[in-house]
Design an enzyme around this catalytic site. Structure first.
Site, short mmCIF file in Angstrom:
data_model
loop_
_atom_site.label_atom_id
_atom_site.label_comp_id
_atom_site.label_asym_id
_atom_site.label_seq_id
_atom_site.Cartn_x
_atom_site.Cartn_y
_atom_site.Cartn_z
N GLU A 195 -5.91 3.83 5.99
CA GLU A 195 -5.53 3.66 4.58
C GLU A 195 -5.94 4.86 3.72
O GLU A 195 -5.17 5.32 2.90
CB GLU A 195 -6.17 2.37 4.04
CG GLU A 195 -5.62 2.00 2.68
CD GLU A 195 -6.21 0.72 2.12
OE1 GLU A 195 -5.93 -0.36 2.68
OE2 GLU A 195 -6.95 0.81 1.12
N SER A 252 -11.36 -0.41 2.76
CA SER A 252 -10.70 -0.69 4.05
C SER A 252 -10.27 0.62 4.69
O SER A 252 -9.55 1.40 4.05
CB SER A 252 -9.47 -1.56 3.83
OG SER A 252 -9.84 -2.73 3.16
N ARG A 255 0.83 -1.21 0.00
CA ARG A 255 0.00 0.00 0.00
C ARG A 255 0.87 1.27 0.00
O ARG A 255 0.52 2.28 0.61
CB ARG A 255 -0.94 0.04 1.22
CG ARG A 255 -1.97 -1.02 1.27
CD ARG A 255 -2.93 -0.98 0.09
NE ARG A 255 -3.71 -2.19 0.09
CZ ARG A 255 -3.33 -3.33 -0.48
NH1 ARG A 255 -2.19 -3.39 -1.17
NH2 ARG A 255 -4.07 -4.40 -0.43
C1 LIG Z 1 -15.55 -0.24 -1.82
C2 LIG Z 1 -14.06 -0.02 -1.94
C3 LIG Z 1 -13.21 -1.10 -2.09
C4 LIG Z 1 -11.83 -0.90 -2.20
N1 LIG Z 1 -11.04 -1.99 -2.33
C5 LIG Z 1 -9.69 -1.83 -2.42
C6 LIG Z 1 -8.83 -2.96 -2.53
O1 LIG Z 1 -9.27 -4.10 -2.58
N2 LIG Z 1 -7.49 -2.75 -2.59
C7 LIG Z 1 -6.96 -1.50 -2.56
O2 LIG Z 1 -5.74 -1.38 -2.63
N3 LIG Z 1 -7.74 -0.40 -2.46
C8 LIG Z 1 -9.09 -0.54 -2.39
N4 LIG Z 1 -9.90 0.57 -2.26
C9 LIG Z 1 -9.30 1.91 -2.17
C10 LIG Z 1 -9.30 2.69 -3.50
O3 LIG Z 1 -10.31 2.25 -4.36
C11 LIG Z 1 -7.97 2.60 -4.24
O4 LIG Z 1 -6.93 3.05 -3.42
C12 LIG Z 1 -7.98 3.41 -5.55
O5 LIG Z 1 -6.87 3.07 -6.33
C13 LIG Z 1 -7.99 4.92 -5.31
O6 LIG Z 1 -8.08 5.53 -6.58
P1 LIG Z 1 -8.86 6.87 -6.79
O7 LIG Z 1 -8.73 7.22 -8.24
O8 LIG Z 1 -10.25 6.77 -6.27
O9 LIG Z 1 -8.00 7.87 -5.91
P2 LIG Z 1 -8.51 9.04 -4.93
O10 LIG Z 1 -9.30 8.46 -3.83
O11 LIG Z 1 -9.11 10.12 -5.72
O12 LIG Z 1 -7.12 9.56 -4.36
C14 LIG Z 1 -6.38 8.76 -3.46
C15 LIG Z 1 -4.94 9.27 -3.42
O13 LIG Z 1 -4.33 9.07 -4.70
C16 LIG Z 1 -3.91 10.32 -5.25
N5 LIG Z 1 -4.18 10.28 -6.68
C17 LIG Z 1 -5.30 9.86 -7.32
N6 LIG Z 1 -5.14 9.98 -8.64
C18 LIG Z 1 -3.90 10.49 -8.84
C19 LIG Z 1 -3.14 10.87 -9.99
N7 LIG Z 1 -3.62 10.74 -11.23
N8 LIG Z 1 -1.90 11.37 -9.79
C20 LIG Z 1 -1.38 11.51 -8.56
N9 LIG Z 1 -2.04 11.19 -7.44
C21 LIG Z 1 -3.29 10.68 -7.59
C22 LIG Z 1 -4.73 11.38 -4.54
O14 LIG Z 1 -4.05 12.62 -4.55
C23 LIG Z 1 -4.85 10.77 -3.16
O15 LIG Z 1 -3.67 11.04 -2.45
C24 LIG Z 1 -11.29 0.41 -2.15
C25 LIG Z 1 -12.16 1.50 -1.99
C26 LIG Z 1 -13.52 1.29 -1.89
C27 LIG Z 1 -14.44 2.47 -1.73
#
Ligand SMILES: Cc1cc2nc3c(=O)[nH]c(=O)nc-3n(C[C@H](O)[C@H](O)[C@H](O)COP(=O)(O)OP(=O)(O)OC[C@H]3O[C@@H](n4cnc5c(N)ncnc54)[C@H](O)[C@@H]3O)c2cc1C
Length: 360
Positions: free
Chosen positions: A348, A244, A168
């Protein structure tokens, strides 16, 4: 800047962030812009620098807790789209929805990310915390990450070594948080490759299958996730979460033994190169927070924030919850686990707009 001054570069003021997050919580961004073309990034960053304004990069908002007061800076919402190339060098723009990208690769019989089915958010969000699930991590298939380097003020390409992936963790969230704006990710997938069956439940399900298909494994993963309220679907009651809420702690053998002694039973353990990984959900449940735990609202009645009835690791906004309520419950859980087992849980999701003292 003066309030009446027109905003350049498609920037809008006071844009609500709650609808752009899966938790559905938080106040507005003082300034906000959708980035639909990579070449707009330098000008937007120059504008923010001129104003001495902090910048936050938003993907799908699925790993994010936004403060009730919102964010006093510029939010860049990454809306870059496009996928090109073939299995062994396929590139997806950062704003592509992750699960649709997985679906597309599975449909073409390209192996390597099938167990990451059902994770919400964008392609650009995946390298940031090196998303992982059901025995797979995105770092296994990433070849290069293209990004705007805010320090050098140029686009750069970082290979897997430079991205410094861990559990992570990566260069992007641990070593140099906020420095890079990911614009595209290149993957090496295996055409016609076998699915990864490393997770016990997947192994059980496919024990008698001669050759499990990528499609079959994707469907199985989505079904397991659905059962744990870890799949966002429109009609799902518990879909307002950030997945999580705590990372699974990695501890020493001695710490794992101490946990077993205090709990009177052995926790499930997973060996990793860094140490023994313990399930945070197991610790949380045994520290007094069962699935479905939902403290009453201050004035009585069901509280607006609680744990998922299907997974103790997901904090759910049951409707109208505030970021302060989520933070308060998270703090109680962290403190209870520390008091019971001496294990510090780390959150997380990313916390946006909070003062350092308010964060976990
Ligand atoms: C129901 C659910 C289930 C999930 N299951 C998992 C799982 O099984 N495993 C897991 O690892 N995670 C899981 N997650 C967490 C999440 O989905 C992931 O971490 C996902 O990759 C976050 O991406 P996002 O585009 O939504 O980022 P955001 O939530 O928008 O941002 C998260 C972070 O990433 C940064 N970020 C986003 N995009 C960029 C970019 N283009 N450039 C630079 N920084 C960026 C943001 O600045 C922030 O710091 C889950 C979440 C939910 C709601």
């Amino acid at each position: 800047m003066q309030p009446q001054e027109a905003l350049p570069l498609g920037i809008a003021a006071q844009v609500p962030l709650a609808p752009l997050t899966t938790l559905g919580i938080g106040g507005p961004a003082r300034f906000f812009a959708r980035v639909e073309r990579e070449e707009h990034i330098p000008a937007l960053m120059a504008w923010a620098e001129q104003q001495a304004m902090p910048v936050f990069v938003l993907g799908g908002g699925s790993n994010l807790l936004v403060a009730d007061r919102g964010y006093d800076g510029l939010v860049l919402a990454i809306a870059l789209r496009g996928i090109h190339g073939e299995a062994e060098a396929v590139t997806a723009a950062a704003g592509e929805p992750w699960d649709a990208f997985v679906e597309r690769c599975v449909a073409r019989d390209w192996a390597g990310i099938e167990c990451l089915s059902g994770i919400p958010g964008t392609v650009g969000g995946t390298p940031v915390q090196n998303v992982g699930a059901y025995g797979q991590e995105v770092a296994e298939t990433i070849v290069a990450v293209r990004a705007w380097d805010r320090e050098r003020r140029e686009f750069v390409e970082l290979d897997r070594t430079a991205s410094r992936f861990g559990y992570r963790a990566s260069l992007f969230n641990r070593d140099q948080p906020g420095r890079f704006i990911v614009t595209a990710v290149r993957f090496r997938l295996q055409p016609g490759g076998a699915p990864a069956l490393r997770y016990a439940e997947l192994q059980r399900r496919f024990a008698s299958a001669a050759r499990p298909s990528l499609r079959g494994v994707r469907e199985a993963v989505r079904e397991i996730r659905r059962g744990k309220a870890m799949l966002i679907e429109p009609d799902q009651a518990e879909s307002h979460s950030a997945g999580s809420f705590f990372k699974n702690p990695i501890v020493t053998e001695a710490q794992a033994e101490a946990v077993a002694a205090r709990a009177g039973e052995s926790p499930p353990r997973f060996a990793t190169p860094e140490g023994v990984k313990l399930p945070a959900a197991w610790l949380i449940e045994r520290a007094g927070f069962p699935r479905g735990y939902r403290p009453p609202a201050p004035g009585g009645g069901a509280g607006r924030v609680g744990l998922s009835s299907r997974h103790a690791l997901a904090i759910v906004n049951y409707g109208g919850a505030s970021a302060a309520e989520v933070a308060a419950l998270a703090r109680r859980i962290r403190d209870a686990v520390a008091a019971c087992f001496g294990i510090p849980l780390a959150p997380e999701p990313v916390w946006l707009g909070f003062d350092p003292g308010e964060q976990l």
